[in-house]
Enzyme design. Structure first.
Site, PDB file in Angstrom:
ATOM      1  N   GLY A   8     -13.352  11.021  38.015  1.00 24.33           N
ATOM      2  CA  GLY A   8     -11.658  11.396  39.032  1.00 24.33           C
ATOM      3  C   GLY A   8     -11.671  10.294  39.158  1.00 24.33           C
ATOM      4  O   GLY A   8     -12.174  10.358  40.938  1.00 24.33           O
ATOM      5  N   ALA A   9     -11.022   9.782  39.460  1.00 28.65           N
ATOM      6  CA  ALA A   9     -10.461   8.474  40.724  1.00 28.65           C
ATOM      7  C   ALA A   9      -9.644   8.360  41.251  1.00 28.65           C
ATOM      8  O   ALA A   9      -8.664   7.633  41.368  1.00 28.65           O
ATOM      9  CB  ALA A   9     -11.150   7.509  40.085  1.00 28.65           C
ATOM     10  N   GLY A  10      -8.797  10.051  41.816  1.00 29.62           N
ATOM     11  CA  GLY A  10      -7.351  10.183  42.006  1.00 29.62           C
ATOM     12  C   GLY A  10      -8.496  10.261  44.022  1.00 29.62           C
ATOM     13  O   GLY A  10      -8.967   9.570  44.584  1.00 29.62           O
ATOM     14  N   CYS A 160       1.709  23.233  41.995  1.00 35.53           N
ATOM     15  CA  CYS A 160       2.243  22.131  43.213  1.00 35.53           C
ATOM     16  C   CYS A 160       4.019  21.980  43.525  1.00 35.53           C
ATOM     17  O   CYS A 160       4.557  21.715  42.378  1.00 35.53           O
ATOM     18  CB  CYS A 160       1.356  20.743  42.514  1.00 35.53           C
ATOM     19  SG  CYS A 160       2.207  19.410  43.722  1.00 35.53           S
ATOM     20  N   GLY A 321      -3.267  16.885  50.482  1.00 38.71           N
ATOM     21  CA  GLY A 321      -4.185  15.837  50.828  1.00 38.71           C
ATOM     22  C   GLY A 321      -5.722  16.033  51.459  1.00 38.71           C
ATOM     23  O   GLY A 321      -6.237  15.777  51.809  1.00 38.71           O
ATOM     24  N   CYS A 354       0.827  18.435  54.722  1.00 37.11           N
ATOM     25  CA  CYS A 354       2.014  17.914  53.479  1.00 37.11           C
ATOM     26  C   CYS A 354       3.210  17.409  54.568  1.00 37.11           C
ATOM     27  O   CYS A 354       3.750  17.836  55.372  1.00 37.11           O
ATOM     28  CB  CYS A 354       2.337  18.895  52.777  1.00 37.11           C
ATOM     29  SG  CYS A 354       3.402  18.282  51.128  1.00 37.11           S
ATOM     30  N   LYS A 389       5.640   8.467  55.611  1.00 38.85           N
ATOM     31  CA  LYS A 389       5.394   9.132  54.399  1.00 38.85           C
ATOM     32  C   LYS A 389       5.058   7.447  54.060  1.00 38.85           C
ATOM     33  O   LYS A 389       4.287   7.317  53.232  1.00 38.85           O
ATOM     34  CB  LYS A 389       5.873   9.831  53.572  1.00 38.85           C
ATOM     35  CG  LYS A 389       5.649   9.876  52.375  1.00 38.85           C
ATOM     36  CD  LYS A 389       6.339  10.935  51.677  1.00 38.85           C
ATOM     37  CE  LYS A 389       5.322  10.819  50.051  1.00 38.85           C
ATOM     38  NZ  LYS A 389       5.285  12.613  49.392  1.00 38.85           N
TER      39      LYS A 389
END
Length: 423
Positions: A8-10, A160, A321, A354, A389
């Site tokens: 996984g490459a998130g 989410c 995150g 967030c 953001k």
């Protein structure tokens, strides 16, 4: 030499590969596997849907950048995992052995659990992936030419919720800019027991603030909403009471709908007893390590976290995150310790931070720890969040290009939030 494979490459996987290589050096091999060749900055997807961003602005090719750090990259999906033999097979037929495996796969999107839902079925749009967001963009353009009722929200089991609120506010701003908002009634449909629950039992005054924002934008809402399916061009919804009984049934026709689905673990992992829970999420201990297969670590959306409390319609717990970044750092130090013959001792700090864009303003929340009771429960709004953001998007993509391993949340976001330290 040990071989450490990251799947996984998130946000989690890219960070894990960079940090593991930086900590372990050239004497150990780090392999990064992903089912697509590009890294995609998922938080920008709502902007993609209204053409405030294009694909080339929110994604980068993985291989050229990780190669500079001597990380081997394979663009192929995971086909199967033999956890007992410490071997995995990829969709392209490759078989790889590992000493340690780090699962950062993200989720599978469970649209099929709701009849007619999802881009493939054609019933609802999504901003969960960049490709989905581009499909959503096409649907929004159709909406502008043929205005009608809009539904935005989250289906039963979703965890989410932030992107649903973001998308509702961003779409509202976009439709006002296009001078068609007066012809587009909007309804927010959510499995949350109340507006601003967010899967976290609320954060600060998230309930009052988000209700106020919805009112100001003439967006009505239905909570405790059990989406049943898309039937004959209508979304069928049971609104439940606090005891889980049907309070009212809604049959809502619509022109455009963006509904976030429930998540589950990816298919290659779901049948491995002892590795995952019944939904396919990876079971981990306090050190991010699977109890049955201690060579397997996991971070991010793919791990199992039980709901904070029972709600009339099922809701999950988000993995934000900063939490993912903290998990990755714990994994890196624990694998290094094991390679040195020591026991893992590092634990992730499960705080939630967030930044949510609202088109021309924004909201920020901090929950420390994420699961109450909390030392800090902080929720604020302002134009500065919108600007922060935008800055964070540019900073994060740059970080992924240069392989920066410093904690991005502590170094970037906290200077905007005015909190000295996360602990």
């Amino acid at each position: 030499m040990a071989t450490i494979i990251v799947v996984g490459a998130g946000l989690g996987g890219m960070s894990a590969a960079y940090e593991l290589k930086a900590e372990l050096g050239q004497q150990h091999e780090v392999i990064l596997i992903n089912n697509k060749p590009d890294f995609e900055f998922t938080p920008s997807n709502p902007w993609i849907a209204v053409e405030w961003r294009q694909r080339k602005e929110t994604s980068i090719p993985i291989e050229p950048y990780v190669r500079k750090k001597s990380i081997r990259f394979i663009a192929s999906g995971l086909e199967s995992l033999n956890a007992a033999q410490q071997q995995l097979e990829l969709a392209d037929g490759q078989k790889l052995n590992y000493d340690f495996l780090v699962l950062c796969t993200g989720p599978e999107l469970a649209f099929d659990e709701i009849t007619g839902a999802g881009p493939d079925a054609g019933g609802t749009s999504s901003v969960c992936t960049l490709t989905h967001a581009e499909h959503c963009r096409d649907n929004v353009n159709k909406l502008i030419n043929e205005p009608g009722h809009v539904i935005v929200g989250a289906m039963p089991g979703a965890s989410c919720f932030g992107p649903a609120y973001e998308y509702a506010f961003i779409l509202d701003k976009h439709l006002r800019d296009k001078k068609v908002r007066k012809s587009v009634p909007m309804t927010f449909i959510t499995s949350e027991p109340y507006i601003g629950h967010l899967g976290l039992n609320g954060v600060g005054d998230s309930k009052g603030m988000l209700e106020s924002e919805l009112r100001q934008r003439d967006i009505s809402w239905i909570c405790n909403a059990k989406t049943l399916g898309i039937i004959d061009g209508k979304m069928e919804i049971d609104e439940l009471d606090e005891d889980g009984n049907v309070k009212r049934h809604h049959s809502l026709p619509y022109q455009h709908a963006m509904m976030l689905p429930a998540f589950r673990g990816i298919a290659p992992l779901r049948s491995i007893e002892g590795l995952v829970n019944p939904r396919g999420f990876v079971l981990v201990d306090d050190h991010q390590r699977n109890p049955k297969y201690p060579q397997i670590y996991a971070a991010g959306v793919c791990i199992a976290i039980p709901p904070l409390s029972k709600t009339p319609v099922p809701t999950g717990v988000p993995k934000t995150g900063y939490m993912i970044e903290s998990m990755v750092r714990a994994i890196t130090h624990n694998i290094k310790a094991e390679l040195m013959g020591q026991q893992p001792t590092c634990k992730a700090t499960w705080n939630a931070i967030c930044l949510a864009d609202m088109g021309d303003t924004g909201a920020a929340f901090v929950a420390m720890p994420q699961i109450p009771p909390r030392n800090v429960a902080w929720f604020k709004k302002g134009k500065w969040v919108h600007l922060a953001k935008i800055g964070f998007e540019k900073y994060f993509l740059h970080k992924m290009q240069i392989g920066d391993t410093e904690p991005m949340y502590e170094r970037f976001m906290l200077k905007y939030l005015g909190i000295d330290k996360l602990e």
